[in-house]
Design an enzyme around this catalytic site. Structure first.
Site, PDB file in Angstrom:
ATOM      1  N   SER A  21       0.605  -1.504  -0.047  1.00 42.82           N
ATOM      2  CA  SER A  21      -0.030  -0.169   0.008  1.00 42.82           C
ATOM      3  C   SER A  21       0.535   1.075   0.082  1.00 42.82           C
ATOM      4  CB  SER A  21      -1.299  -0.084   1.468  1.00 42.82           C
ATOM      5  OG  SER A  21      -1.474   1.252   1.403  1.00 42.82           O
ATOM      6  N   TYR A  39      -2.705   0.400  10.047  1.00 40.90           N
ATOM      7  CA  TYR A  39      -2.789   0.083   9.189  1.00 40.90           C
ATOM      8  C   TYR A  39      -1.482   0.047   8.035  1.00 40.90           C
ATOM      9  CZ  TYR A  39      -4.061  -1.200   4.165  1.00 40.90           C
ATOM     10  OH  TYR A  39      -3.654  -1.439   2.731  1.00 40.90           O
ATOM     11  N   LYS A  65       1.592  -3.344   6.765  1.00 35.98           N
ATOM     12  CA  LYS A  65       1.517  -2.854   5.281  1.00 35.98           C
ATOM     13  C   LYS A  65       3.579  -3.056   5.332  1.00 35.98           C
ATOM     14  CE  LYS A  65      -1.657  -4.397   3.092  1.00 35.98           C
ATOM     15  NZ  LYS A  65      -2.137  -5.380   2.256  1.00 35.98           N
TER      16      LYS A  65
END
Length: 342
Positions: A117, A141, A145
């Site tokens: 991402s 998040y 990643k």
């Protein structure tokens, strides 16, 4: 031999399934259906239901048929939500990747495309960021990643036969054609911009723009939007290049290299669906949202020969067509009921 797609019943994963099938390739899906849909997986494709952090589920999916390689998409997303439940994101995204790498090593499977991402960058310095830019994620998040990329990098050092690359998505929107079973592949995310705007329009409500006090031209976030069909094609190219034995870079940005403000996106949607009369409201920022994230896609064009082919208006039309297709509203209502019950 098949490619296993973890998370292949989700919005992005189901489009990648379609892209593989269009190339005449065999695919198999592992998905726990927490955010994916059984009907998004064509009847011709085997679906194994299970979580990627469950060793037994991963083993069963890998052992059911010969596997050429894996596209690893399974996990949790949404930067803002990860601020509220960080441990859930580390469990799904970090532990899930560790389990998968372990299971691949045990079977000698050595091709892996990782769904990463642009959230790994955080707010970028300057107008655009390339793959060597500083990575300062601003949410659990994004951190999860980035750790996933580190796990793959370190495992490849320990296991040199592992060929891999990570695709750092920017903002994925749009929808492609329906499946052979007639199912429209709609983004039903509770947090992504397009479905948030579409839900408002479907209820004759004014959509929302989150924040107008960012250090940007119009005060709203700047994002790089890429069509999900273009993104799916990039995954297939990565997989085929790994099959050919090509040495790929550790990571590639997958975007258009163009920034569009959230205000600009909402105004474009209203214009395309002919609801400019409705307007929109500006509300408070969401936590974990960087001000500007736009990616330099030079590397993927050079190595893959890939360029995004769909412009913003095409992205909106494709997404709205899928959103208003037969069956989509019923699935959206079921998702909403499940969210409320949960």
């Amino acid at each position: 031999m098949a490619w296993l797609l973890t998370g292949g019943a989700g919005y992005i994963g189901s489009h990648i399934v379609q892209a593989f099938l269009a190339q005449g390739r065999e695919v198999v899906v592992l998905d726990d259906l927490s955010s994916g849909f059984r009907e998004f997986v064509p009847g011709s494709v085997t679906l194994h239901e299970g979580r990627v952090e469950d060793e037994a589920a991963v083993a069963a999916a890998l052992d059911a048929q010969p596997v050429e390689g894996v596209v690893h998409l399974a996990g949790l997303k949404y930067a803002g939500e990860s601020v509220n439940v960080p441990l859930d994101f580390y469990r799904a995204n970090v532990e899930g990747t560790r389990v998968l790498l372990e299971q691949l090593a045990q079977r000698g499977i050595d091709r892996l495309v990782f769904s990463s991402s642009s959230a790994t960058y955080g707010t970028i310095e300057g107008e655009i960021v390339d793959e060597d830019g500083a990575q300062r994620p601003e949410s659990p998040y994004g951190e999860s990643k980035l750790i996933g990329e580190w796990l793959i990098r370190d495992q490849a050092r320990a296991r040199p036969s592992l060929r891999h690359t990570s695709l750092r998505y920017f903002n994925v929107v749009g929808s492609g054609p329906a499946t052979a079973d007639g199912v429209s592949l709609v983004d039903h995310s509770p947090y992504n911009l397009f479905p948030l705007v579409f839900r408002a329009l479907s209820a004759d409500r004014r959509p929302k723009v989150f924040g107008d006090d960012y250090p940007t031209e119009d005060g709203s976030c700047i994002r790089d939007y890429v069509d999900v069909v273009d993104l799916a094609e990039a995954h297939v190219r990565a997989a085929l290049l790994l099959e050919e034995g090509r040495e790929l870079a550790p990571a590639y940005n997958v975007g258009r290299g163009e920034g569009v403000s959230v205000r600009g996106i909402v105004e474009t949607i209203l214009a395309v669906v002919e609801r400019e009369d409705l307007g929109y409201d500006v509300v408070a920022r969401r936590p974990g949202d960087p001000a500007r994230v736009v990616g330099d896609a030079t590397r993927i064009e050079r190595d893959f020969g890939w360029k995004p082919g769909r412009d913003l208006e095409q992205m909106v039309r494709g997404a709205w067509t899928a959103w208003t297709a037969p069956g989509a509203a019923e699935r959206e209502a079921a998702q909403d009921a499940a969210r409320r019950a949960g």
